[in-house]
Design an enzyme around this catalytic site. Structure first.
Site, PDB file in Angstrom:
ATOM      1  N   LYS A   1      44.003 -60.197  17.267  1.00 53.11           N
ATOM      2  CA  LYS A   1      43.283 -59.120  17.962  1.00 53.11           C
ATOM      3  C   LYS A   1      43.271 -59.295  19.480  1.00 53.11           C
ATOM      4  O   LYS A   1      43.542 -60.364  20.004  1.00 53.11           O
ATOM      5  CB  LYS A   1      41.859 -59.000  17.403  1.00 53.11           C
TER       6      LYS A   1
ATOM      7  N   ARG B   1      40.237 -62.665   7.158  1.00 54.76           N
ATOM      8  CA  ARG B   1      41.269 -61.632   6.986  1.00 54.76           C
ATOM      9  C   ARG B   1      42.367 -61.924   8.003  1.00 54.76           C
ATOM     10  O   ARG B   1      42.127 -61.801   9.206  1.00 54.76           O
ATOM     11  CB  ARG B   1      40.642 -60.247   7.208  1.00 54.76           C
TER      12      ARG B   1
HETATM   13  C1  9MG Z   1      41.038 -53.093   8.363  1.00 58.48           C
HETATM   14  N1  9MG Z   1      40.520 -54.046   9.321  1.00 58.48           N
HETATM   15  C2  9MG Z   1      40.998 -54.305  10.561  1.00 58.48           C
HETATM   16  N2  9MG Z   1      40.250 -55.235  11.169  1.00 58.48           N
HETATM   17  C3  9MG Z   1      39.271 -55.570  10.289  1.00 58.48           C
HETATM   18  C4  9MG Z   1      38.185 -56.451  10.329  1.00 58.48           C
HETATM   19  O1  9MG Z   1      37.915 -57.181  11.404  1.00 58.48           O
HETATM   20  N3  9MG Z   1      37.390 -56.535   9.259  1.00 58.48           N
HETATM   21  C5  9MG Z   1      37.626 -55.777   8.148  1.00 58.48           C
HETATM   22  N4  9MG Z   1      36.786 -55.905   7.109  1.00 58.48           N
HETATM   23  N5  9MG Z   1      38.641 -54.916   8.062  1.00 58.48           N
HETATM   24  C6  9MG Z   1      39.440 -54.816   9.107  1.00 58.48           C
END
Ligand code: 9MG
Length: 281
Positions: free
Chosen positions: A225, A260
């Site tokens: 990110k 994630r």
């Molecule tokens: C789909 N998506 C993109 N970034 C995310 C994040 O930080 N958390 C979650 N739950 N989904 C995300």
């Protein structure tokens, strides 16, 4: 804490005695970090297999980009991207599949096709989403977002970001419980990068432990990110692997339950070391 996934048989469950990895499968032609690499079903399956072999315990499948400024797509378009791939993954593996969507219709179709978890960056605020999730009886991740993806990074504003994000999640947990969603099925996420400046993101990360007393497993998504790009001066997502691993390790150290991530193998190795240190005398 433990997550149980209802489908497919045999029942899958994940114990949160250590953090688990959710591997990202973006099926969007304009995905910000993999440039549409996995839109073709065969490529998607190869990538999923690799992520499973590398240590992913959940696969998060998404058909609409949530990056800042992204265009919305229709439910039909989103389904046409995700459903065939969910069905194809189901043919090769019984790994829990999470559907990354904010649309009630897509949630329904995805779970009917073999997904066993919902990941909603909009925290089930679409019409019928809470009721449907209660009925489907699947785990759901509710995330905090200020604004909507198209405009959320224009002017994110908070007086106390940690308190406000926490209050929002508390309110959404209450809405979920009142609608009949099982407490054990609720996962929370502060939503890094969703309507937040760099300072907001860093502050949330510093205070990650504050979310523990909401009583739900915590999901953290920081992989590749812009907060990593900003701190390390890495404008290209391809240059953010080291930063992603550093933050994944820090999140695990701060007791995050689900990470994630795009880079499963590298994250799995970092988490193994983190866990070894945690368990040392
Ligand atoms: C789909 N998506 C993109 N970034 C995310 C994040 O930080 N958390 C979650 N739950 N989904 C995300």
């Amino acid at each position: 804490m433990k997550l149980t996934f209802p489908s497919p048989p045999p029942l899958q469950s994940i114990e949160f005695d250590k953090p688990c990895i959710m591997g990202i499968l973006n099926l969007t032609p304009d995905s910000f970090s993999d440039g549409g690499l996995f839109v073709k079903k065969d490529n998607a399956l190869i990538h999923v297999t690799q992520m499973i072999n590398d240590g992913a315990q959940i696969i998060d499948v998404g058909g609409e980009s949530t990056r800042p400024g992204a265009k919305e797509v229709s439910a039909d378009e989103e389904c046409s991207r995700v459903i065939p791939v969910i069905e194809a993954i189901r043919e090769i593996s019984n790994i829990p599949i999470s559907i990354d969507t904010s649309k009630t219709e897509v949630m329904h179709q995805a779970v009917s096709s073999g997904a066993s978890m919902i990941n909603d960056v909009n925290a089930l605020r679409a019409d019928g989403a809470v009721e449907l999730t209660a009925k489907l009886n699947v785990p759901v991740c509710i995330m905090h977002m200020q604004g909507q993806p198209r405009t959320m990074q224009h002017t994110p504003t908070y007086v106390d970001v940690v308190k406000e994000v926490k209050n929002f999640l508390k309110e959404r947990i209450d809405v979920c419980l009142k609608a009949g969603i099982n407490q054990n099925n609720i996962i929370i996420d502060p939503g890094f990068g969703f309507g937040k400046t760099l300072e907001h993101n860093l502050s949330l990360f510093k205070h990650l432990e504050d979310f523990e007393n909401l009583g739900c497993p915590l999901l953290v998504g920081v992989s590749r990110k812009s907060m990593i790009g900003a701190v390390l001066d890495k404008p290209s997502v391809d240059e953010r692997l080291n930063g992603s691993i550093a933050l994944a390790t820090l999140a695990a150290w701060k007791n995050a339950n689900i990470l994630r991530v795009h880079d499963v193998k590298e994250t799995a190795e970092a988490l193994k070391l983190c866990q070894a240190v945690k368990e040392a005398k």
